[in-house]
Design an enzyme around this catalytic site. Sequence first.
Site, PDB file in Angstrom:
ATOM      1  N   HIS A  44      32.400  32.068   5.318  1.00  0.00           N
ATOM      2  CA  HIS A  44      33.615  31.318   5.056  1.00  0.00           C
ATOM      3  C   HIS A  44      33.520  30.609   3.707  1.00  0.00           C
ATOM      4  CE1 HIS A  44      34.808  30.965   9.604  1.00  0.00           C
ATOM      5  NE2 HIS A  44      34.685  32.214   9.191  1.00  0.00           N
ATOM      6  N   GLU A  56      33.888  27.459   2.862  1.00  0.00           N
ATOM      7  CA  GLU A  56      33.101  26.217   2.841  1.00  0.00           C
ATOM      8  C   GLU A  56      31.605  26.517   2.768  1.00  0.00           C
ATOM      9  OE1 GLU A  56      36.650  25.361   5.676  1.00  0.00           O
ATOM     10  OE2 GLU A  56      35.478  27.080   4.971  1.00  0.00           O
ATOM     11  N   CYS A 102      32.798  25.203  10.356  1.00  0.00           N
ATOM     12  CA  CYS A 102      32.714  24.753   8.960  1.00  0.00           C
ATOM     13  C   CYS A 102      32.833  23.230   8.876  1.00  0.00           C
ATOM     14  CB  CYS A 102      33.802  25.415   8.131  1.00  0.00           C
ATOM     15  SG  CYS A 102      33.493  27.166   7.830  1.00  0.00           S
ATOM     16  N   SER A 134      60.607  63.058  -6.742  1.00  0.00           N
ATOM     17  CA  SER A 134      60.576  61.598  -6.945  1.00  0.00           C
ATOM     18  C   SER A 134      59.526  61.133  -7.956  1.00  0.00           C
ATOM     19  CB  SER A 134      60.301  60.896  -5.604  1.00  0.00           C
ATOM     20  OG  SER A 134      59.041  61.293  -5.088  1.00  0.00           O
ATOM     21  N   TRP A 171      58.075  60.934 -11.742  1.00  0.00           N
ATOM     22  CA  TRP A 171      57.909  59.506 -11.420  1.00  0.00           C
ATOM     23  C   TRP A 171      59.198  58.788 -11.787  1.00  0.00           C
ATOM     24  CZ3 TRP A 171      53.794  57.972  -8.736  1.00  0.00           C
ATOM     25  CH2 TRP A 171      52.631  58.742  -8.797  1.00  0.00           C
ATOM     26  N   LEU A 219      47.586  56.655  -0.897  1.00  0.00           N
ATOM     27  CA  LEU A 219      47.777  55.265  -0.478  1.00  0.00           C
ATOM     28  C   LEU A 219      46.553  54.398  -0.776  1.00  0.00           C
ATOM     29  CD1 LEU A 219      49.614  55.764   2.954  1.00  0.00           C
ATOM     30  CD2 LEU A 219      50.597  55.508   0.667  1.00  0.00           C
ATOM     31  N   ARG A 228      43.747  52.327  -7.067  1.00  0.00           N
ATOM     32  CA  ARG A 228      43.010  53.072  -8.083  1.00  0.00           C
ATOM     33  C   ARG A 228      42.986  52.325  -9.407  1.00  0.00           C
ATOM     34  NH1 ARG A 228      46.171  56.566  -5.278  1.00  0.00           N
ATOM     35  NH2 ARG A 228      47.795  56.733  -6.878  1.00  0.00           N
ATOM     36  N   GLU A 264      55.611  50.760   1.805  1.00  0.00           N
ATOM     37  CA  GLU A 264      56.190  51.488   0.678  1.00  0.00           C
ATOM     38  C   GLU A 264      57.194  52.537   1.124  1.00  0.00           C
ATOM     39  OE1 GLU A 264      53.672  52.442  -2.643  1.00  0.00           O
ATOM     40  OE2 GLU A 264      52.003  51.290  -1.810  1.00  0.00           O
ATOM     41  N   LEU A 314      62.036  53.871   7.609  1.00  0.00           N
ATOM     42  CA  LEU A 314      61.156  52.773   7.986  1.00  0.00           C
ATOM     43  C   LEU A 314      61.617  51.471   7.351  1.00  0.00           C
ATOM     44  CD1 LEU A 314      58.631  51.701   9.372  1.00  0.00           C
ATOM     45  CD2 LEU A 314      57.288  52.505   7.416  1.00  0.00           C
TER      46      LEU A 314
END
Length: 367
Positions: free
Chosen positions: A52, A54, A86, A170, A172, A206, A209, A296, A301
Amino acid sequence: MSETDKRFMALALSLGRRGQGVCWPNPSVGCVIVRDGRIVGRGWTQAGGRPHAETEALTQAGQFARGATAYVSLEPCAHFGKTPPCAQALIDAGVDRVVCAIEDSDPRVAGQGFAMLQDAGVEVTTGVLMEQASRDLSGFFLKTEQGRPFVTLKLASSFDGRIATGTGHSKWITGPKARRAVHVMRARHDAVMVGAGTARADDPSLTVRDLGIDSQPVRVVVSRHLDLPLLGQLARTAAEIPLWLCHGPHPDAEKARTWEGLGARLIPCALDDHQIDAADLLKQLGQAGLTRVFCEGGSALSASLLAEDLVDELVVFSAGLAIGAEGLPAIGSLGLDTLDGAPRFDLIEAPVIGGDVMHRWGRAGSA
């Protein structure tokens, strides 16, 4: 609160942000130890959640922690987990004062860390730069309080809101500087998520890089039927880089065995109108420990997350080109008849990045 307290807390918060994306399921916390106006120790939550912040800062400070002030971005823990509390570590180190940005909402802590410190005679000051801490730790708080991670929805589109041509081409739309900025954003999240359509059409890796980082975010693909290419980049790298597949309650058994054999983790989710239920999807990801998810797309979605009010931050990269009505829209159907029900967000910033414009939006009224 004094200017000195704000200055050192700002540093603690900046240190805490270094752990974003690598320390889940724990919160990313920063800590600064100050004695006689000088910094004697600094730390942040390490990869995997331990040590952690601390502990890191106290180790660096050593004997100089005695009589010092500790600036911590989140209430020190008060419970025994895989490591001792902690709060007790700060007491044992002999700090005189603890300055904290915000109380921990985890019921195992929730004020008990402050109480432990005060019972030991340590002066406690709270609420320093609390709003900034609340933003930085929003994913941890959402997981603790609502059982789901913080969701950033990223869209990269033409200025007429298209993410691909009518044929699906798509790459770029946006320029290299915008794409590099996306990799930085990926690195600050626990997971990168896309829908099955995007995985099939783009064959994405995904991954983060060209940033020189050692760890990668979890790759999450939402696919009701597990109908994903077995020769794609995700399949080829499933054994090396975490890949989670969120599917419907009754997947094809052979496909499930195949993906598990490749190294993927399968997560069953409930359905809503024959599609993966967005709320249950995030509930499952929260139970798996994720605190920050970078979505993304694709368009279906994105629409499901927006329709269920599950998007906490919206990042849109707009490029200087038009694709036209035959192109694929960035967001699928929301079924709106009037603007009253449209998801609304407040603009946070709109910087120019290379030849593109990035619009970053937060939940309406959350600022």
